[in-house]
Design a protein around this motif. Structure first.
Motif, PDB file in Angstrom:
ATOM      1  N   ASP A 177      -5.624  -1.130  -5.182  1.00 41.46           N
ATOM      2  CA  ASP A 177      -5.080  -1.746  -3.963  1.00 41.46           C
ATOM      3  C   ASP A 177      -6.069  -2.782  -3.440  1.00 41.46           C
ATOM      4  O   ASP A 177      -7.077  -2.437  -2.845  1.00 41.46           O
ATOM      5  N   GLU A 178      -5.772  -4.046  -3.672  1.00 49.55           N
ATOM      6  CA  GLU A 178      -6.629  -5.172  -3.284  1.00 49.55           C
ATOM      7  C   GLU A 178      -8.080  -4.947  -3.704  1.00 49.55           C
ATOM      8  O   GLU A 178      -8.993  -5.009  -2.878  1.00 49.55           O
ATOM      9  N   THR A 212       0.840  -1.208   0.000  1.00 45.55           N
ATOM     10  CA  THR A 212       0.000   0.000   0.000  1.00 45.55           C
ATOM     11  C   THR A 212       0.871   1.253   0.000  1.00 45.55           C
ATOM     12  O   THR A 212       0.583   2.225  -0.711  1.00 45.55           O
TER      13      THR A 212
HETATM   14 MG   LIG Z   1      -2.065  -2.833   2.039  1.00 46.02          MG
END
Ligand SMILES: [Mg+2]
Ligand SMILES: Nc1ncnc2c1ncn2[C@@H]1O[C@H](COP(=O)(O)OP(=O)(O)O)[C@@H](O)[C@H]1O
Length: 227
Positions: free
Chosen positions: A171-172, A49
């Motif tokens: 991000d994910e 991240t």
């Molecule tokens: Mg992360």
């Protein structure tokens, strides 16, 4: 001929936290080509991240250089990072981050309101992006609360596309979706690259996706282990 869209050189980020220093990224260097799908993998806390946030100008590095589309992001003062993000970056987050009291269409059109695009064109462009992202037309006027998780993520992908950014950072993006819906969203991200020439960077735990990516960056304890 491939074209480089990202260059990262000697990138480091440390956080001071309760009198301690955490080195979230250490000496990370890589280049990314345009129109590729790049996976970022690594265990929790490995710096994924942090890396994505630095690439997208959500945070500033402690050391090193980041170039996106020829722009030295590391030199942009904090007060002007929002302009860089608006012009160059599309974000897709795990929890969609849509504005609840706006319709899907309004959410997607919102990033265009900072530019000089007339309202009619904004709506047209937002519709095109929602259609590309696979949200059925009859749902375009629905607020996020009346859409499923997968549909909300489609709206978020549409919003990330609307400014034609140099890079899309996710991000994910499937971290909150069931496996069938995750596959659909992954397919969508791949189609942005394969059919529309976008550059997409995806943080993922999905090994299948990491295998199919054009490039996989592996982070371990803030260091780039492979990629
Ligand atoms: Mg992360
Ligand atoms: N704002 C912050 N303040 C303090 N420490 C942070 C902050 N953001 C991230 N970290 C720390 O940096 C490391 C990397 O975090 P992160 O990039 O979120 O990892 P990942 O996304 O791979 O799980 C972790 O040790 C995390 O606790």
């Amino acid at each position: 001929m491939t074209e480089r869209v990202v260059r990262v050189c000697g990138l480091a980020k440390s956080f001071r936290f309760g009198g301690q220093t955490v080195d979230a990224l250490r000496e990370v260097s890589f280049d990314l080509d345009r129109a590729t799908l790049v996976g970022i993998v690594g265990t929790s806390g490995s710096g994924k991240t942090t890396l994505v946030n630095l690439l997208g100008g959500l945070d500033s590095p402690s050391a090193g250089e980041i170039w996106v589309d020829g722009i030295p992001v590391h030199e942009i003062p904090e007060s002007r990072l929002s302009g860089f993000r608006r012009e160059k970056v599309g974000f897709v987050f795990q929890f969609y981050n849509l504005i609840p009291n706006l319709s899907a269409l309004e959410n997607v059109a919102l990033p265009l309101e900072f530019g000089r695009v007339p309202a009619r064109l904004r709506e047209e462009r937002a519709r095109q992006c929602l259609t590309l992202a696979g949200l059925p037309r009859e749902r375009h006027r629905h607020p996020p609360g009346r859409l499923s998780g997968g549909e909300q993520q489609r709206v978020a992908v549409a919003r990330a596309l609307v400014n034609e950014p140099a890079i899309i950072l996710a991000d994910e993006p499937t971290g909150n979706l069931d496996s069938a819906m995750s596959r659909t969203i992954m397919k969508l991200l791949f189609s942005l690259v394969r059919e529309h020439g976008r550059t997409v960077v995806v943080v993922t735990h999905d090994h299948e996706l990491a295998r199919q990516a054009d490039r996989t960056l592996v982070l371990e304890d803030g260091r780039l282990k492979a990629g």
